[in-house]
Design a protein around this motif. Structure first.
Motif, short mmCIF file in Angstrom:
data_model
loop_
_atom_site.label_atom_id
_atom_site.label_comp_id
_atom_site.label_asym_id
_atom_site.label_seq_id
_atom_site.Cartn_x
_atom_site.Cartn_y
_atom_site.Cartn_z
N LEU A 181 0.82 -1.21 0.00
CA LEU A 181 0.00 0.00 0.00
C LEU A 181 0.85 1.26 0.00
N ARG A 182 1.98 1.21 0.65
CA ARG A 182 2.83 2.41 0.77
C ARG A 182 3.74 2.62 -0.43
N PHE A 183 4.31 1.54 -0.96
CA PHE A 183 5.44 1.73 -1.86
C PHE A 183 5.23 1.24 -3.30
N LEU A 184 4.36 0.30 -3.55
CA LEU A 184 4.33 -0.35 -4.86
C LEU A 184 3.26 0.24 -5.77
N PRO A 185 3.41 0.03 -7.09
CA PRO A 185 2.44 0.56 -8.04
C PRO A 185 1.07 -0.08 -7.88
N ASP A 186 0.08 0.53 -8.54
CA ASP A 186 -1.30 0.06 -8.42
C ASP A 186 -1.47 -1.39 -8.86
N ARG A 187 -0.66 -1.83 -9.82
CA ARG A 187 -0.84 -3.20 -10.32
C ARG A 187 -0.60 -4.24 -9.23
N ALA A 188 0.14 -3.88 -8.19
CA ALA A 188 0.42 -4.83 -7.11
C ALA A 188 -0.76 -4.96 -6.15
N LEU A 189 -1.73 -4.05 -6.23
CA LEU A 189 -2.85 -4.09 -5.30
C LEU A 189 -3.71 -5.33 -5.49
N SER A 190 -3.68 -5.93 -6.68
CA SER A 190 -4.48 -7.13 -6.92
C SER A 190 -4.07 -8.27 -5.99
N LEU A 191 -2.82 -8.29 -5.56
CA LEU A 191 -2.38 -9.33 -4.64
C LEU A 191 -3.00 -9.14 -3.26
N ILE A 192 -3.24 -7.89 -2.86
CA ILE A 192 -3.94 -7.66 -1.59
C ILE A 192 -5.37 -8.18 -1.68
N THR A 193 -6.02 -7.90 -2.80
CA THR A 193 -7.39 -8.40 -3.00
C THR A 193 -7.42 -9.92 -2.95
N ALA A 194 -6.45 -10.56 -3.61
CA ALA A 194 -6.40 -12.02 -3.61
C ALA A 194 -6.16 -12.56 -2.20
N ALA A 195 -5.31 -11.90 -1.42
CA ALA A 195 -5.04 -12.36 -0.06
C ALA A 195 -6.26 -12.18 0.84
N LEU A 196 -7.02 -11.12 0.62
CA LEU A 196 -8.25 -10.92 1.38
C LEU A 196 -9.28 -11.99 1.04
#
Length: 279
Positions: A181-196
């Motif tokens: 959330l702090r450092f990586l580009p938007d494309r990495a946010l999909s991994l947070i969604t998958a982990a949730l």
């Protein structure tokens, strides 16, 4: 009857002038040296013997085609999955979480150090699977070095931030999500969604971590992103207790020792419990 072999009968001299005895001695010496020759240590031994054991299995699955137009064409056609430049995976290969963690060490190779911890998007990928993120992510308390295909970031990492997966140190999902959330580009946010969605990430743990970063770089950005991603705003209360009664030691020295198997994610089991799980 002649047997065609150089043999000497009892009581007779060896017609070969001791050749048989010499060959036998050489064979014994060769066998002795073969036993004594140590197996070369895998770079993942910087993490643990467990990781090194798994790494020997992982190496048989890797493809190491050099960077070239032909390799790039195979990647574009989906015939190879890139990990780092010069290291690929077959597209149909399914890895369970311990092998995904060890794959990071295999990709880094001889440059791997004991203070490297799998972090950020790569730590979430270890939990949920799929295609490995590019670049891979490592976090360290030491001075970061430049590694091809790997983002190495220097940051404080406490024992409560790390768990052992397949003998490799991996930051826990809530810390990994905070760094994404702090450092990586938007494309990495999909991994947070998958982990949730997979249950590996508890949103309440992320809420608590966000409360600790006031005044830190990119804190506002992280909160704004989390507001868009966080499910179930009505969910309240503290996150479930994480049992971390482990023999962790500070990362400034050695990496933490593996915690009890009960603290690992659902797809991770200790090797002594026949570490096999779906990818």
């Amino acid at each position: 009857m002649a047997s065609g072999q150089d043999t000497a009968r009892p009581g007779e001299e060896d017609p070969g002038g001791g050749a048989l005895a010499s060959r036998s001695a050489e064979a014994r010496r060769a066998a002795f040296m073969l036993i004594r020759t140590p197996v070369p240590e895998h770079p993942c031994s910087a993490w643990s013997e467990h990781a090194a054991d798994l790494a020997h299995d992982m190496e048989r699955m890797l493809v190491r085609f050099p960077v070239s137009p032909a390799t790039d064409a195979m990647i574009l056609r989906g015939e190879l999955v890139p990990v780092v430049p010069g290291v690929q995976l077959p597209p149909d290969l399914t890895l369970h979480a311990p092998l995904r963690a060890v794959l990071v060490g295999c990709a880094v190779g001889p440059a791997l150090r004991h203070h490297h911890v799998v972090g950020a998007a790569t730590a979430l990928w270890v939990a949920v699977g799929g295609r490995p993120p590019r670049p891979l992510d490592l976090v360290t308390t030491a001075r970061p070095s430049s590694l091809c295909g790997v983002m190495v970031r220097q940051a404080p990492v406490g024992p409560e931030d790390v768990e052992m997966v397949g003998g490799a140190p991996v930051v826990v999902p809530s810390r990994a999500a905070l760094d994404v959330l702090r450092f990586l580009p938007d494309r990495a946010l999909s991994l947070i969604t998958a982990a949730l969605m997979s249950g590996h990430l508890d949103p309440r743990e992320v809420d608590l971590r966000l409360q600790t970063i006031d005044g830190h770089p990119h804190a506002r950005r992280a909160r704004e992103r989390w507001e868009r991603l966080r499910p179930g705003r009505a969910v309240t209360g503290p996150p479930p207790h994480r049992d971390r009664e482990t023999a962790h030691r500070p990362l400034a020295g050695l990496l933490p020792s593996p915690p009890p198997s009960g603290t690992l994610p659902p797809l991770v089991r200790r090797r002594d419990q026949q570490e096999v799980a779906p990818g």
